[in-house]
Design an enzyme around this catalytic site. Structure first.
Site, PDB file in Angstrom:
ATOM      1  N   HIS A  86      -7.096 -30.985  26.234  1.00  0.00           N
ATOM      2  CA  HIS A  86      -7.776 -32.286  26.096  1.00  0.00           C
ATOM      3  C   HIS A  86      -9.277 -32.127  25.849  1.00  0.00           C
ATOM      4  CE1 HIS A  86      -4.079 -34.134  27.224  1.00  0.00           C
ATOM      5  NE2 HIS A  86      -4.113 -33.675  28.460  1.00  0.00           N
ATOM      6  N   CYS A  87      -9.748 -30.884  25.796  1.00  0.00           N
ATOM      7  CA  CYS A  87     -11.180 -30.671  25.603  1.00  0.00           C
ATOM      8  C   CYS A  87     -11.462 -30.307  24.150  1.00  0.00           C
ATOM      9  CB  CYS A  87     -11.675 -29.550  26.517  1.00  0.00           C
ATOM     10  SG  CYS A  87     -13.467 -29.382  26.490  1.00  0.00           S
TER      11      CYS A  87
END
Length: 353
Positions: A142-143
């Site tokens: 998710h980064c």
């Protein structure tokens, strides 16, 4: 490119399994405030040791990614933001972190995540050298370069791929197979317009992050319904992994093997059995092996106490099936550089005889 210790070759006696005790987040009960089992990585290794698959000196010790390493993908502005405890609290979804002095947050929360990130980068090179590699941590999908979230503070998947593109001759195409229960919006945002990276993502369509913008980067989108079970899931994984690899043969597969698809996971919302997870990993490794494509596996999400045992069982199953092993690893499983070396040494032996 800058000098990095992450690309120094570990002893050839090691399995291409990357881990460090520094992966584990242990911290005055704080880890209990998140559904995450923050010691899961160490437990996986302990199970593998009990089964006599590995010993401490036979696994590759992960090293922490330095700022310089992280800047290969991340903006300086983003890394500076992590010096604010409240930002880290938001990203890791552990609210009390906001009230801790940042030096503690760096040491107790971010250092473990940076070490896992270093582990993924190291495993990328190992996979190319040896045919396969597993980082027992990582998978922070998710980064992206300038934004963290969902417990992911560093973009380790993007980093591993960019490192390979920049530093390893002959690696110019990558396929990400993301089978965590959540959409991998981080690497999707990072590789949005990059035609060298093919993304397959299978996820519960109704849960976090629901990032419609990032979905445009997915070449093969497998959107799952609540409570999807083994039969349907494995059939879809098989069909689409085969389809993805037939469409484009990459130089490396990055396999995000999240175990939050497990039945009862508080965040995943799917209903896959432990056996289903073991079978899923087998399907992916078989597809890679039959095409002789190096594969890097990261473990990503999985939020139940029984998760560590399942990851260990899956690694043991891959070994029992001969899909991973040290000898095969050393012979490079279809790695042209290693095969050339073997041919050269065979020529040398013929001359001797």
């Amino acid at each position: 490119p800058h000098r990095t210790e992450l690309y120094e070759d570990p002893p050839s006696t090691c399995w291409p399994i990357v881990y460090s005790p520094d992966y584990n987040i242990t911290f005055v009960g704080l880890e209990k405030l998140h559904p995450f089992d923050a010691g899961k990585w160490g437990k996986v290794i302990n199970f593998l040791k009990e089964e006599k698959l590995v010993a401490d000196d036979l696994i590759v010790q992960a090293r922490e990614a330095t700022d310089e390493d992280l800047l290969v993908v991340h903006t300086r502005r983003y890394l500076n933001k992590l010096k604010w405890s409240f930002v880290v609290a938001t990203i890791t979804e552990i609210p009390p972190v906001a009230f801790l002095p940042n030096f503690l947050v760096q040491r107790k929360v971010l250092k473990p995540l940076r070490t896992q990130t270093g582990g993924t980068i190291m495993a990328g090179k190992l996979a190319v050298d040896r045919g396969w590699a597993i980082n027992v941590g990582g998978g922070f999908h998710h980064c992206s370069s300038d934004k963290g979230g969902g417990f992911c503070a560093y973009a380790d998947i993007t980093l591993a791929i960019k490192f390979l593109f920049e530093r390893v001759p002959g690696v110019s195409k990558a396929t990400i197979i993301d089978l965590d229960a959540h959409q991998g919006n981080g690497h999707e945002r990072d590789f949005m317009d990059d035609h060298r990276v093919y993304i397959m993502d299978a996820y519960n369509r109704y849960i976090y992050p629901g990032d419609g913008d990032a979905k445009r980067a997915i070449k093969r989108k497998v959107e799952l319904e609540w409570g999807t079970e083994d039969t349907e899931y494995l059939q879809k994984v098989h069909t689409h992994v085969e389809g993805a690899l037939n469409e484009l043969k990459p130089d490396i597969i990055v396999y995000n093997a999240g175990t939050d698809i497990l039945d009862g996971d508080p965040l995943g919302g799917l209903a896959i059995s432990p056996q289903g997870i073991v079978k899923r990993d087998e399907v992916v490794f078989k597809a890679a092996r039959s095409r002789r494509i190096p594969i890097l596996m990261v473990t990503s999400g999985g939020y139940q106490r029984r998760t560590a045992r399942i990851i260990a069982d899956s690694i043991l199953n891959l070994h029992n099936l001969g899909l991973i092993d040290k000898e095969l690893a050393a012979s490079g499983a279809g790695n042209p550089r290693v095969e050339q070396m073997i041919r050269d040494s065979a020529k040398g032996l013929n001359k001797l005889s």
